[in-house]
Scaffold this motif. Structure first.
Motif, PDB file in Angstrom:
ATOM      1  N   UNK A 100       0.606  -1.202   0.009  1.00 44.12           N
ATOM      2  CA  UNK A 100       0.137   0.076   0.041  1.00 44.12           C
ATOM      3  C   UNK A 100       0.916   1.247   0.069  1.00 44.12           C
ATOM      4  N   UNK A 101       0.248   2.365  -0.502  1.00 44.85           N
ATOM      5  CA  UNK A 101       0.764   3.680  -0.566  1.00 44.85           C
ATOM      6  C   UNK A 101       0.115   4.590   0.147  1.00 44.85           C
ATOM      7  N   UNK A 102       0.645   5.248   1.216  1.00 36.72           N
ATOM      8  CA  UNK A 102      -0.212   6.316   1.942  1.00 36.72           C
ATOM      9  C   UNK A 102      -0.005   7.718   1.455  1.00 36.72           C
ATOM     10  N   UNK A 103      -1.107   8.231   1.260  1.00 41.61           N
ATOM     11  CA  UNK A 103      -1.066   9.727   0.765  1.00 41.61           C
ATOM     12  C   UNK A 103      -1.341  10.220   2.034  1.00 41.61           C
ATOM     13  N   UNK A 104      -0.658  11.299   2.770  1.00 39.84           N
ATOM     14  CA  UNK A 104      -0.749  11.697   4.080  1.00 39.84           C
ATOM     15  C   UNK A 104      -0.184  13.050   4.274  1.00 39.84           C
ATOM     16  N   UNK A 105      -0.841  13.914   5.100  1.00 38.14           N
ATOM     17  CA  UNK A 105      -0.125  15.024   5.400  1.00 38.14           C
ATOM     18  C   UNK A 105       1.370  15.013   5.639  1.00 38.14           C
ATOM     19  N   UNK A 106       2.163  15.854   5.115  1.00 40.51           N
ATOM     20  CA  UNK A 106       3.672  15.913   5.505  1.00 40.51           C
ATOM     21  C   UNK A 106       4.465  14.813   4.531  1.00 40.51           C
ATOM     22  N   UNK A 107       3.702  14.162   3.583  1.00 39.23           N
ATOM     23  CA  UNK A 107       4.342  13.263   2.708  1.00 39.23           C
ATOM     24  C   UNK A 107       3.748  13.380   1.279  1.00 39.23           C
ATOM     25  N   UNK A 108       3.500  12.100   0.737  1.00 36.18           N
ATOM     26  CA  UNK A 108       2.767  12.086  -0.577  1.00 36.18           C
ATOM     27  C   UNK A 108       1.328  12.393  -0.241  1.00 36.18           C
ATOM     28  N   UNK A 109       0.491  13.382  -1.183  1.00 37.64           N
ATOM     29  CA  UNK A 109      -0.735  13.857  -1.031  1.00 37.64           C
ATOM     30  C   UNK A 109      -1.184  14.213  -2.345  1.00 37.64           C
ATOM     31  N   UNK A 110      -2.482  14.297  -2.335  1.00 34.35           N
ATOM     32  CA  UNK A 110      -3.381  14.837  -3.459  1.00 34.35           C
ATOM     33  C   UNK A 110      -3.407  16.360  -3.244  1.00 34.35           C
ATOM     34  N   UNK A 111      -2.724  17.219  -4.360  1.00 31.87           N
ATOM     35  CA  UNK A 111      -2.778  18.588  -4.151  1.00 31.87           C
ATOM     36  C   UNK A 111      -4.017  18.853  -5.177  1.00 31.87           C
ATOM     37  N   UNK A 112      -4.867  19.775  -4.641  1.00 30.41           N
ATOM     38  CA  UNK A 112      -5.840  20.048  -5.428  1.00 30.41           C
ATOM     39  C   UNK A 112      -5.487  21.638  -5.960  1.00 30.41           C
ATOM     40  N   UNK A 113      -5.091  21.958  -6.976  1.00 33.29           N
ATOM     41  CA  UNK A 113      -4.979  23.355  -7.277  1.00 33.29           C
ATOM     42  C   UNK A 113      -5.936  24.088  -8.074  1.00 33.29           C
ATOM     43  N   UNK A 114      -6.008  25.130  -8.129  1.00 31.13           N
ATOM     44  CA  UNK A 114      -7.048  26.062  -8.939  1.00 31.13           C
ATOM     45  C   UNK A 114      -8.408  25.448  -8.456  1.00 31.13           C
ATOM     46  N   UNK A 115      -8.733  25.504  -7.231  1.00 30.76           N
ATOM     47  CA  UNK A 115     -10.167  25.225  -6.822  1.00 30.76           C
ATOM     48  C   UNK A 115     -11.201  25.754  -7.300  1.00 30.76           C
ATOM     49  N   UNK A 116     -12.253  25.115  -7.893  1.00 34.31           N
ATOM     50  CA  UNK A 116     -13.382  25.680  -8.311  1.00 34.31           C
ATOM     51  C   UNK A 116     -14.607  26.243  -7.455  1.00 34.31           C
ATOM     52  N   UNK A 117     -14.707  25.565  -6.452  1.00 36.46           N
ATOM     53  CA  UNK A 117     -15.529  25.746  -5.127  1.00 36.46           C
ATOM     54  C   UNK A 117     -14.821  25.658  -4.072  1.00 36.46           C
ATOM     55  N   UNK A 118     -15.441  26.356  -2.924  1.00 37.69           N
ATOM     56  CA  UNK A 118     -14.664  26.430  -1.434  1.00 37.69           C
ATOM     57  C   UNK A 118     -15.091  24.625  -1.219  1.00 37.69           C
ATOM     58  N   UNK A 119     -14.016  24.132  -0.278  1.00 33.49           N
ATOM     59  CA  UNK A 119     -14.293  22.902   0.092  1.00 33.49           C
ATOM     60  C   UNK A 119     -14.980  23.183   1.501  1.00 33.49           C
ATOM     61  N   UNK A 120     -16.175  22.472   1.709  1.00 28.02           N
ATOM     62  CA  UNK A 120     -17.001  22.933   2.704  1.00 28.02           C
ATOM     63  C   UNK A 120     -17.074  21.912   3.861  1.00 28.02           C
ATOM     64  N   UNK A 121     -16.915  21.997   4.909  1.00 29.69           N
ATOM     65  CA  UNK A 121     -16.815  20.842   6.114  1.00 29.69           C
ATOM     66  C   UNK A 121     -18.476  19.990   5.864  1.00 29.69           C
TER      67      UNK A 121
END
Length: 153
Positions: A100-121
């Protein structure tokens, strides 16, 4: 959506296969996907998860798609011997068989650039993973609070 993706989905529907994956990507399981709320759309967002390859062959993640961001990509944060952190795109990620490969804070992660909408909780967004064998896998990523530290929120 790419023509090859549409063709794979149409073929899957016609022969009764699942529409979320084809080829070697059926061996990939996505676990514990999550993200944090954003303040707005001017700064990138991020998503995290574990990618597990249950198969006997390596599987390579080559791209991402989401309506949430115009430029989703895999990035890696590295910290040097002086404690200085930097982040850069990684390109493709190969998941060895049975690993397995972990995508986690401080390492590998998905970067979401040029957001089209606000990320809402409390909301979710679809994230499609594209594999080198032509397979695709889509996960709905829950958005937790801005201070979340893991998949539990």
């Amino acid at each position: 959506m790419r023509s090859s993706t549409l063709t794979a989905i149409a073929f899957s529907i016609l022969v009764g296969l699942p529409t979320h994956s084809v080829a070697g990507s059926e061996d990939v399981v996505i676990e514990d996907a999550w993200s944090r709320a954003s303040i707005g759309i001017n700064r990138p967002g991020a998503a995290y998860m574990t990618l597990r390859n249950k198969g006997s062959d390596p599987v390579t993640l080559v791209g991402l798609e989401t309506p949430l961001a115009m430029m989703p990509d895999i990035h890696e944060t590295k910290t040097d011997a002086n404690g200085v952190s930097s982040m850069a795109p990684t390109g493709a990620i190969t998941i060895p068989p049975g690993a397995s490969v972990s995508l986690e804070p401080g390492g590998l992660h998905v970067m979401l650039m040029r957001l089209q909408t606000k990320m809402v909780e409390g909301a979710t967004f679809p994230l499609t993973l594209n594999f080198s064998d032509g397979g695709i896998l889509t996960v709905n990523v829950p958005i937790h609070g801005i201070a979340a530290r893991g998949p539990e929120g």
